[in-house]
Scaffold this active site. Structure first.
Site, PDB file in Angstrom:
ATOM      1  N   ARG A   1     -56.163 -20.295  20.133  1.00  0.00           N
ATOM      2  CA  ARG A   1     -56.143 -21.470  21.016  1.00  0.00           C
ATOM      3  C   ARG A   1     -56.054 -21.043  22.478  1.00  0.00           C
ATOM      4  O   ARG A   1     -56.690 -21.647  23.343  1.00  0.00           O
ATOM      5  CB  ARG A   1     -54.992 -22.400  20.641  1.00  0.00           C
ATOM      6  CG  ARG A   1     -55.046 -23.720  21.416  1.00  0.00           C
ATOM      7  CD  ARG A   1     -54.036 -24.721  20.931  1.00  0.00           C
ATOM      8  NE  ARG A   1     -52.683 -24.246  21.111  1.00  0.00           N
ATOM      9  CZ  ARG A   1     -51.595 -24.848  20.628  1.00  0.00           C
ATOM     10  NH1 ARG A   1     -51.723 -25.965  19.939  1.00  0.00           N
ATOM     11  NH2 ARG A   1     -50.396 -24.357  20.836  1.00  0.00           N
TER      12      ARG A   1
ATOM     13  N   TYR B   1     -51.178 -22.485  28.862  1.00  0.00           N
ATOM     14  CA  TYR B   1     -49.996 -21.846  28.286  1.00  0.00           C
ATOM     15  C   TYR B   1     -50.014 -21.940  26.771  1.00  0.00           C
ATOM     16  O   TYR B   1     -50.837 -22.656  26.195  1.00  0.00           O
ATOM     17  CB  TYR B   1     -48.713 -22.472  28.851  1.00  0.00           C
ATOM     18  CG  TYR B   1     -48.383 -23.861  28.319  1.00  0.00           C
ATOM     19  CD1 TYR B   1     -49.122 -24.972  28.678  1.00  0.00           C
ATOM     20  CD2 TYR B   1     -47.322 -24.049  27.428  1.00  0.00           C
ATOM     21  CE1 TYR B   1     -48.812 -26.232  28.186  1.00  0.00           C
ATOM     22  CE2 TYR B   1     -47.006 -25.314  26.936  1.00  0.00           C
ATOM     23  CZ  TYR B   1     -47.750 -26.398  27.315  1.00  0.00           C
ATOM     24  OH  TYR B   1     -47.449 -27.644  26.827  1.00  0.00           O
TER      25      TYR B   1
ATOM     26  N   LEU C   1     -53.953 -32.519  21.615  1.00  0.00           N
ATOM     27  CA  LEU C   1     -53.919 -31.066  21.506  1.00  0.00           C
ATOM     28  C   LEU C   1     -54.081 -30.700  20.022  1.00  0.00           C
ATOM     29  O   LEU C   1     -53.374 -31.260  19.178  1.00  0.00           O
ATOM     30  CB  LEU C   1     -52.581 -30.527  22.020  1.00  0.00           C
ATOM     31  CG  LEU C   1     -52.538 -29.004  22.041  1.00  0.00           C
ATOM     32  CD1 LEU C   1     -53.269 -28.473  23.268  1.00  0.00           C
ATOM     33  CD2 LEU C   1     -51.114 -28.496  22.017  1.00  0.00           C
TER      34      LEU C   1
ATOM     35  N   LYS D   1     -54.782 -26.735  26.464  1.00  0.00           N
ATOM     36  CA  LYS D   1     -53.330 -26.659  26.666  1.00  0.00           C
ATOM     37  C   LYS D   1     -53.027 -26.221  28.095  1.00  0.00           C
ATOM     38  O   LYS D   1     -52.624 -25.077  28.351  1.00  0.00           O
ATOM     39  CB  LYS D   1     -52.703 -25.712  25.639  1.00  0.00           C
ATOM     40  CG  LYS D   1     -51.208 -25.939  25.469  1.00  0.00           C
ATOM     41  CD  LYS D   1     -50.691 -25.280  24.211  1.00  0.00           C
ATOM     42  CE  LYS D   1     -49.190 -25.288  24.094  1.00  0.00           C
ATOM     43  NZ  LYS D   1     -48.575 -26.604  23.986  1.00  0.00           N
TER      44      LYS D   1
ATOM     45  N   ARG E   1     -55.449 -21.702  49.443  1.00  0.00           N
ATOM     46  CA  ARG E   1     -55.643 -22.995  48.787  1.00  0.00           C
ATOM     47  C   ARG E   1     -57.006 -23.613  49.102  1.00  0.00           C
ATOM     48  O   ARG E   1     -57.298 -23.923  50.262  1.00  0.00           O
ATOM     49  CB  ARG E   1     -54.519 -23.960  49.200  1.00  0.00           C
ATOM     50  CG  ARG E   1     -54.568 -25.279  48.443  1.00  0.00           C
ATOM     51  CD  ARG E   1     -53.394 -26.174  48.820  1.00  0.00           C
ATOM     52  NE  ARG E   1     -53.437 -27.403  48.048  1.00  0.00           N
ATOM     53  CZ  ARG E   1     -54.212 -28.448  48.351  1.00  0.00           C
ATOM     54  NH1 ARG E   1     -54.976 -28.417  49.412  1.00  0.00           N
ATOM     55  NH2 ARG E   1     -54.199 -29.521  47.579  1.00  0.00           N
TER      56      ARG E   1
ATOM     57  N   GLU F   1     -50.731 -38.944  20.378  1.00  0.00           N
ATOM     58  CA  GLU F   1     -49.825 -37.879  19.908  1.00  0.00           C
ATOM     59  C   GLU F   1     -48.504 -38.037  20.643  1.00  0.00           C
ATOM     60  O   GLU F   1     -48.333 -38.935  21.453  1.00  0.00           O
ATOM     61  CB  GLU F   1     -50.441 -36.504  20.163  1.00  0.00           C
ATOM     62  CG  GLU F   1     -50.702 -36.208  21.628  1.00  0.00           C
ATOM     63  CD  GLU F   1     -51.350 -34.849  21.884  1.00  0.00           C
ATOM     64  OE1 GLU F   1     -51.168 -33.919  21.070  1.00  0.00           O
ATOM     65  OE2 GLU F   1     -52.028 -34.734  22.921  1.00  0.00           O
TER      66      GLU F   1
HETATM   67  N1  PDD Z   1     -45.947 -28.499  22.743  1.00  0.00           N
HETATM   68  N2  PDD Z   1     -49.338 -32.019  21.438  1.00  0.00           N
HETATM   69  C1  PDD Z   1     -48.874 -31.707  22.652  1.00  0.00           C
HETATM   70  C2  PDD Z   1     -49.220 -32.575  23.804  1.00  0.00           C
HETATM   71  C3  PDD Z   1     -48.070 -30.558  22.820  1.00  0.00           C
HETATM   72  O1  PDD Z   1     -47.609 -30.230  24.031  1.00  0.00           O
HETATM   73  C4  PDD Z   1     -47.755 -29.767  21.687  1.00  0.00           C
HETATM   74  C5  PDD Z   1     -46.932 -28.509  21.789  1.00  0.00           C
HETATM   75  C6  PDD Z   1     -48.263 -30.157  20.426  1.00  0.00           C
HETATM   76  C7  PDD Z   1     -48.008 -29.347  19.176  1.00  0.00           C
HETATM   77  O2  PDD Z   1     -48.726 -28.155  19.196  1.00  0.00           O
HETATM   78  P1  PDD Z   1     -48.182 -26.868  18.429  1.00  0.00           P
HETATM   79  O3  PDD Z   1     -48.002 -27.269  17.016  1.00  0.00           O
HETATM   80  O4  PDD Z   1     -49.260 -25.872  18.614  1.00  0.00           O
HETATM   81  O5  PDD Z   1     -46.875 -26.471  19.083  1.00  0.00           O
HETATM   82  C8  PDD Z   1     -49.065 -31.285  20.344  1.00  0.00           C
HETATM   83  C9  PDD Z   1     -45.221 -27.249  22.989  1.00  0.00           C
HETATM   84  C10 PDD Z   1     -44.328 -26.865  21.872  1.00  0.00           C
HETATM   85  C11 PDD Z   1     -44.527 -27.359  24.327  1.00  0.00           C
HETATM   86  O6  PDD Z   1     -45.160 -27.807  25.254  1.00  0.00           O
HETATM   87  O7  PDD Z   1     -43.371 -26.960  24.441  1.00  0.00           O
END
Ligand code: PDD
Length: 287
Positions: free
Chosen positions: A52, A33, A207, A149, A100, A182
């Site tokens: 990405r 996503y 990420l 992601k 499945r 993170e």
């Molecule tokens: N989350 N690290 C993780 C584990 C994340 O899920 C996200 C983003 C980030 C930051 O990435 P970016 O700057 O590209 O949004 C870092 C999104 C916003 C979410 O899951 O809602």
């Protein structure tokens, strides 16, 4: 309020939007996503989010559901139909529908594509940034490819829930060596005594945040020293400033970690400056 959802070529009323029960996204989290900020009806950093997305798909060997330009049109149309000016757009691609079975399905199956757009209360977000947020540290129990992601978000869900139950707004995940990887849904940053910013380098453990990447551009424009290295929870506790970055919050000050104040317990000066400059440097699409 989300009114219309894009699902596989159709814009459907929210209440009637759905995917098949044997969608591999539903059964295996075999899906990726993206979340992109919407500002004044424009996409923020669309190019980097699309790059990405393509990388995540390539890593999982899921084909692009359509060309990048066509995806861009879906994002814009979903934003338009939901009349989102300030908010987020969410795009999910799964491997598709098949009986499945763990290995990839044989033959030609089409990926499932879903797109949602939602308004965000900009005033509430600004208030949150003025106050700063609290984070709670906890062990990072995720898999070895956090650079992709995927929608396999259960560890993040559990971490965020535990943080929320303790009155914190984000969880900082800590690896087995005591270093912060993170946030559950954000990248983590601190400013040390010398005024340099520290954040973990990209790699399989985090990420590669789009907001993180754009902030790096801002730091070089502003000539702010940056050290890309892992930092410990103890270092974070003695930091002058701390913040998180994500598409949903851009640069969000952190004022407490595990209930201990960071700096003077208020959002850091540099953090707020970076927050106020962020959209000057981010790519803004046409409408
Ligand atoms: N989350 N690290 C993780 C584990 C994340 O899920 C996200 C983003 C980030 C930051 O990435 P970016 O700057 O590209 O949004 C870092 C999104 C916003 C979410 O899951 O809602």
């Amino acid at each position: 309020m989300t009114r219309v959802v894009y699902v596989n070529g159709r814009y459907l009323p929210y209440a009637h939007a759905g995917v098949h029960v044997e969608d591999r996204g539903f059964q295996f989290a075999d899906a990726i996503y993206e979340v992109c900020e919407v500002l004044d009806g424009r996409l923020v950093d669309e190019t980097r989010h699309m790059e990405r997305l393509e990388r995540s798909l390539t890593e999982l060997r899921i084909p692009m559901p359509m060309a990048r330009r066509a995806l861009g049109r879906v994002l814009r149309e979903t934003i338009r139909r939901n009349r989102v000016r300030t908010g987020l757009v969410y795009l999910q691609v799964t491997r598709g529908v098949a009986p499945r079975d763990f290995p990839f399905p044989k033959g030609d199956i089409s990926p499932t594509l879903v797109c949602l757009a939602r308004r965000v209360d900009g005033a509430a977000r600004a208030e949150r940034a003025e106050a700063g947020i609290s984070v709670r540290t906890m062990p990072d129990i995720r898999w070895g490819r956090c650079d992709i992601k995927t929608v396999m978000l259960l560890p993040a869900v559990l971490a965020k829930e535990a943080a929320t139950e303790e009155g914190a707004q984000e969880a900082w995940l800590v690896d087995c060596n005591g270093f912060v990887t993170e946030g559950a849904s954000s990248n983590a940053w601190i400013m040390d005594r010398s005024g340099a910013l520290i954040t973990r380098p990209t790699g399989n453990a985090i990420l590669p945040g789009v907001t993180r990447r754009t902030l790096l551009d801002l730091l070089s424009r502003e000539k702010i020293p940056l050290i890309e290295r892992p930092f410990t929870v103890a270092e974070a506790l003695s930091a002058r400033e701390a913040f998180i970055t994500s598409a949903s919050g851009t640069v969000m000050p952190v004022v407490a970690i595990d209930k201990k104040s960071i700096g003077n317990g208020h959002p850091g000066e540099l953090t707020l400056r970076l927050r106020s400059f962020f959209h000057q440097i981010a790519e803004l699409s046409d409408e």
